[in-house]
Design a protein around this motif. Sequence first.
Motif, PDB file in Angstrom:
ATOM      1  N   CYS A 210      -2.150   2.031  14.656  1.00  0.00           N
ATOM      2  CA  CYS A 210      -1.422   2.671  13.556  1.00  0.00           C
ATOM      3  C   CYS A 210      -1.998   4.073  13.424  1.00  0.00           C
ATOM      4  O   CYS A 210      -2.845   4.322  12.549  1.00  0.00           O
ATOM      5  CB  CYS A 210      -1.599   1.862  12.278  1.00  0.00           C
TER       6      CYS A 210
ATOM      7  N   SER B  28       2.608   0.832  10.964  1.00  0.00           N
ATOM      8  CA  SER B  28       2.460   1.830   9.901  1.00  0.00           C
ATOM      9  C   SER B  28       1.355   1.482   8.924  1.00  0.00           C
ATOM     10  O   SER B  28       1.053   2.268   8.026  1.00  0.00           O
ATOM     11  CB  SER B  28       3.781   2.006   9.140  1.00  0.00           C
ATOM     12  N   ASP B  29       0.758   0.293   9.027  1.00  0.00           N
ATOM     13  CA  ASP B  29      -0.439  -0.132   8.303  1.00  0.00           C
ATOM     14  C   ASP B  29      -0.383   0.210   6.811  1.00  0.00           C
ATOM     15  O   ASP B  29       0.331  -0.408   6.048  1.00  0.00           O
ATOM     16  CB  ASP B  29      -1.673   0.450   8.969  1.00  0.00           C
ATOM     17  N   SER B  30      -1.140   1.232   6.365  1.00  0.00           N
ATOM     18  CA  SER B  30      -1.254   1.530   4.936  1.00  0.00           C
ATOM     19  C   SER B  30      -0.019   2.224   4.385  1.00  0.00           C
ATOM     20  O   SER B  30       0.084   2.418   3.170  1.00  0.00           O
ATOM     21  CB  SER B  30      -2.470   2.425   4.681  1.00  0.00           C
ATOM     22  N   ASN B  31       0.885   2.620   5.251  1.00  0.00           N
ATOM     23  CA  ASN B  31       2.140   3.257   4.834  1.00  0.00           C
ATOM     24  C   ASN B  31       1.907   4.530   4.024  1.00  0.00           C
ATOM     25  O   ASN B  31       2.722   4.885   3.169  1.00  0.00           O
ATOM     26  CB  ASN B  31       3.003   2.253   4.055  1.00  0.00           C
ATOM     27  N   VAL B  32       0.817   5.236   4.338  1.00  0.00           N
ATOM     28  CA  VAL B  32       0.564   6.500   3.676  1.00  0.00           C
ATOM     29  C   VAL B  32       1.646   7.516   4.049  1.00  0.00           C
ATOM     30  O   VAL B  32       1.986   8.406   3.264  1.00  0.00           O
ATOM     31  CB  VAL B  32      -0.851   7.013   4.022  1.00  0.00           C
TER      32      VAL B  32
ATOM     33  N   GLN C 157       0.806  -1.212   0.000  1.00  0.00           N
ATOM     34  CA  GLN C 157       0.000   0.000   0.000  1.00  0.00           C
ATOM     35  C   GLN C 157       0.845   1.270   0.000  1.00  0.00           C
ATOM     36  O   GLN C 157       0.316   2.368  -0.250  1.00  0.00           O
ATOM     37  CB  GLN C 157      -0.982  -0.022   1.172  1.00  0.00           C
TER      38      GLN C 157
ATOM     39  N   THR D 136      -2.446   5.958   9.927  1.00  0.00           N
ATOM     40  CA  THR D 136      -3.459   5.361   9.056  1.00  0.00           C
ATOM     41  C   THR D 136      -4.847   5.535   9.642  1.00  0.00           C
ATOM     42  O   THR D 136      -5.810   5.842   8.917  1.00  0.00           O
ATOM     43  CB  THR D 136      -3.152   3.872   8.842  1.00  0.00           C
TER      44      THR D 136
ATOM     45  N   ASN E 114      -5.876   8.928   8.908  1.00  0.00           N
ATOM     46  CA  ASN E 114      -6.082   9.098   7.475  1.00  0.00           C
ATOM     47  C   ASN E 114      -7.421   8.513   7.031  1.00  0.00           C
ATOM     48  O   ASN E 114      -8.125   9.085   6.186  1.00  0.00           O
ATOM     49  CB  ASN E 114      -4.933   8.454   6.713  1.00  0.00           C
TER      50      ASN E 114
END
Length: 448
Positions: free
Chosen positions: A292, A317-321, A63, A295, A298
Amino acid sequence: MADRHFHFGQALLPDGWADDVRVTVSEAGWIEHVRAGQPAEAGDERAAIALPGLPNLHSHAFQRGMAGLAEVAGNGPDSFWTWRALMYRFVERMTPDQLLAIAAMAYVEMLETGFTRVGEFHYLHHDRDGASYSDPAELSRAIVEAARETGIALTHLPVFYAQGGFGGQPASEAQRRFLHDVDGFARVVEALGPVVAVLPDAVLGVAPHSLRATTGEQLRAVAALSPGPVHIHIAEQEKEVADCLAWSGARPVDWLLDHASVGPDWCLVHATHVTPEEARRMREAGAVAGFCPITEANLGDGIFPAEQFGGAIGIGSDSNVLIDATEELRLLEYGQRLARRRRNLFAEPGGSTGGALYRTALAGGGQALGAASAIAQGPADFVTLDMDHVSLAGRRGDAILDGLIFAAGSRAIDGVWRRGRQVVRGGRHVERERIAARYRCTLKDLLG
């Protein structure tokens, strides 16, 4: 190759801060001795401040490639569910080589911001048409190679995904790359053993995706396959809670604790919408609550009631946005401040909030990933800070962590070592340019 020696002016050790710490690291990258109050010797590698590297307990590496792509308003209210539809479209064309390129970029950024181990919650298993690869571990191999290439420690968590919603709803065509039955997933776990073993201190676990993606029987069967930790998404969105209540008459965390043998080897990721009673039951089960904050902010998920919990917590960091360990910690505290309208929520009276956050993430993340992080006997994984950074000037002890998390951020990170090998120098990963160039080409292909 002889042992190497490091000397730190200040270092955060398991029992607290110490001055003049001399660390001996073996050829294999293992800390053999840690001695405080020792003068530096000729040939020592020196740094002013050393911290144990942080565990990132929850990542979907692929992601990273869609970071910033979901920030355009739709025609109706945007939520996790509208974001998920975009994510499915992004992932449907990805090849193993493209996955490797994106994961490696994510892991570079994790290391540069102080994460030294990642829990990869990996649910991309099949080819683009949904057909199985001849090698069940084909796409996991890309994750393992990205970890090897960048140097990050890996806890690999292959994900079991079987249905499209609570009560056995059929999966959608967009989910075809994720799906397994229990026997097929068992073959994935079996195949992954030797694949993950190529990394010297890797850990293998499993991850039933969520209650909406598995039946109770499947969840218990999958958990029993795990040679390590068990992770699951739980109660992330209010709609998920409402759907679970409509299906079962119970909230997600209560249902899970009633129907699975949840214990200290479990991590409940995004346990955001919980009651005080569910929080108590999680704590008493010994499970880690994984959050996270970047995320979750977000996606508009909500804020976990940390004061009601009091158990083990880790960050991911999950979605790593946006990948930044210090930002995750800062936002974890700031979310609580906004929700409770008070300050220093994680600190004990008279204590440091930065110190509490850092120690909390070390302990909870290490428990969740099956590998402790400490400047002690074990892998030589540590982060060094630039004491010339203006936000660290004149700081000692936990005041350093307050300055790092709430003022300097990851810009104060100078070096990162993994198993005694320096992978970040001057704040940049030693392979950043090569990996970033490949990433840019990959994204042009995927987004073209």
